[in-house]
Motif scaffolding. Structure first.
Motif, PDB file in Angstrom:
ATOM      1  N   SER A 142       0.732  -1.317   0.001  1.00  0.00           N
ATOM      2  CA  SER A 142       0.037  -0.129  -0.077  1.00  0.00           C
ATOM      3  C   SER A 142       0.842   1.345  -0.148  1.00  0.00           C
ATOM      4  CB  SER A 142      -0.767  -0.022   0.956  1.00  0.00           C
ATOM      5  OG  SER A 142      -2.042  -1.006   1.045  1.00  0.00           O
ATOM      6  N   LYS A 183       0.832   3.080  -7.240  1.00  0.00           N
ATOM      7  CA  LYS A 183      -0.412   2.868  -6.973  1.00  0.00           C
ATOM      8  C   LYS A 183      -0.854   2.349  -5.603  1.00  0.00           C
ATOM      9  CE  LYS A 183      -2.208   2.556 -11.786  1.00  0.00           C
ATOM     10  NZ  LYS A 183      -3.052   1.807 -12.687  1.00  0.00           N
ATOM     11  N   ASP A 186      -4.629  -0.247  -1.892  1.00  0.00           N
ATOM     12  CA  ASP A 186      -5.739   0.688  -1.805  1.00  0.00           C
ATOM     13  C   ASP A 186      -6.375   1.247  -2.958  1.00  0.00           C
ATOM     14  OD1 ASP A 186      -5.493   0.043   0.907  1.00  0.00           O
ATOM     15  OD2 ASP A 186      -4.524   1.900   1.411  1.00  0.00           O
ATOM     16  N   ARG A 187      -5.398   1.891  -3.773  1.00  0.00           N
ATOM     17  CA  ARG A 187      -5.683   2.454  -4.942  1.00  0.00           C
ATOM     18  C   ARG A 187      -6.460   1.528  -6.038  1.00  0.00           C
ATOM     19  NH1 ARG A 187      -2.207   6.494  -8.871  1.00  0.00           N
ATOM     20  NH2 ARG A 187      -3.630   6.911 -10.461  1.00  0.00           N
ATOM     21  N   ALA A 190      -9.823   0.661  -5.150  1.00  0.00           N
ATOM     22  CA  ALA A 190     -10.823   1.586  -5.852  1.00  0.00           C
ATOM     23  C   ALA A 190     -11.027   1.415  -7.211  1.00  0.00           C
ATOM     24  CB  ALA A 190     -10.279   2.952  -5.328  1.00  0.00           C
ATOM     25  N   GLU A 191      -9.926   1.067  -8.088  1.00  0.00           N
ATOM     26  CA  GLU A 191     -10.177   0.937  -9.380  1.00  0.00           C
ATOM     27  C   GLU A 191     -11.158  -0.337  -9.599  1.00  0.00           C
ATOM     28  OE1 GLU A 191      -6.245   0.477 -11.268  1.00  0.00           O
ATOM     29  OE2 GLU A 191      -5.850   2.664 -10.939  1.00  0.00           O
TER      30      GLU A 191
END
Length: 333
Positions: A142, A183, A186-187, A190-191
């Motif tokens: 992360s 990224k 976590d990102r 979200a994606e």
């Protein structure tokens, strides 16, 4: 006659009460705080209720279908997915969702169980799409804090250059490099959620998030990963042993040098002591000789006899001067 009248009146009252309850209860229905409802008439939606309360329907014609208004969870099946480096991993996800449009949800699925099946397929597809576009490090990490810790460790090693712990840390972290992620997990989660939301909006569903519960190597890669880890640990162990052997050789070398130094100093002191003792003995002998030269000569001859005569069973000699104190006329003084 009076008894029959009473029975008739009681029967009429009971019938009226039952009729009142039926008329009063059938047109009404209640939506609880944790529910929402869809009202259909002959298969067509006539109303949707998202607020708790008491509502009216047409008895025997309208049908009320209730759905939960709470946040629901969906645990997906473990999937075998390739990463950008073509490394196959097993990904197991969980997601949270809720019904935000009961009418649209009713038109799409009718039941929550059917929605779970469709939503599971959508989430699996979104997860596969995002993971195949990214490296493994982006999926499992992360942040880049591990690189910051490694930099701090290198700084400490420079500060502890002469310390044994610095050498051990250098061996443990030798060749350790970590990719810098752009990224992070976590990102990517979200994606995944954004990718899935493109397909669930038309079903009256609000997807809150998607979170990987477990990420692990596939079975065919697990053995090779373990072998590489064992090899790396063996290299570290060998480095520890090498460091230990080097320390041992250094300590033994210093020990031998100290031993030689101590022995040399002891020999020097002993020779000095012997020299002083010999000088003192010579002084004492000289003093004794000066006091009585004849007694001194007699005493030295006896010392010589004691030293030499015990080594021979029989002694033959033509030099009688040596035995003058044994056989000479003056030897019995």
């Amino acid at each position: 006659m009076a008894g029959k009248s009473k029975k008739t009146i009681s029967f009429i009252l009971i019938a009226l009460a039952v009729l009142f309850v039926l008329i009063w209860g059938l047109p009404f229905y209640i939506v609880r705080e944790d529910q929402q409802a869809v009202v259909t008439r002959f298969g067509q939606i006539v109303a949707s209720r998202t607020e708790a309360g008491l509502y009216i329907k047409v008895p025997f014609i309208d049908e009320v279908t209730e759905y939960p208004s709470l946040i629901l969870s969906l645990d997906g099946d473990a999937e075998r997915i390739p990463t950008r480096e073509n490394q196959f991993i097993i990904v197991d996800t969980t997601s949270r969702w809720r019904i935000n449009d009961p009418a649209l949800f009713y038109q799409s699925f009718k039941t929550v169980k059917e929605a779970d099946i469709k939503l599971s397929d959508i989430i699996d597809s979104a997860t596969r799409t995002v993971i195949t576009r990214n490296r493994l490090s982006e999926i499992v990490r992360s942040s880049n804090i591990i690189n910051e810790v490694h930099t701090d460790t290198e700084t400490q090693l420079v500060e502890m250059e002469d310390d044994d712990s610095a050498q051990i840390e250098a061996l443990v972290n030798a060749g350790t490099t970590n990719e810098t992620i752009s990224k992070g997990r976590d990102r990517l989660c979200a994606e995944m959620a954004d990718e899935a939301r493109k397909m669930v909006g038309e079903y009256g569903i609000e997807l809150i998030d998607i979170v990987p519960r477990q990420i692990k190597y596939s079975d065919e890669l697990t053995s090779s990963v373990y072998s590489r880890m064992i090899k790396e640990r063996n290299q570290v162990a060998q480095a520890y042993r090498s460091l230990g052997e080097a320390k041992r050789a250094g300590w033994l070398g210093r020990l031998e040098n100290e031993k030689r130094t101590i022995e040399s100093e002891a020999y020097r002191i002993s020779e000095e002591t012997k020299g002083k003792a010999d000088a003192e003995a010579a002084r004492i002998y000289a003093e004794a000789y000066n006091r009585d030269p004849q007694f001194y000569e007699f005493w030295k001859s006896l010392e010589s006899y004691k030293t030499t005569m015990q080594n021979f069973d029989t002694t033959y000699s033509t030099n009688m001067d040596y035995f003058k104190y044994l056989y000479g006329t003056n030897g019995n003084r």
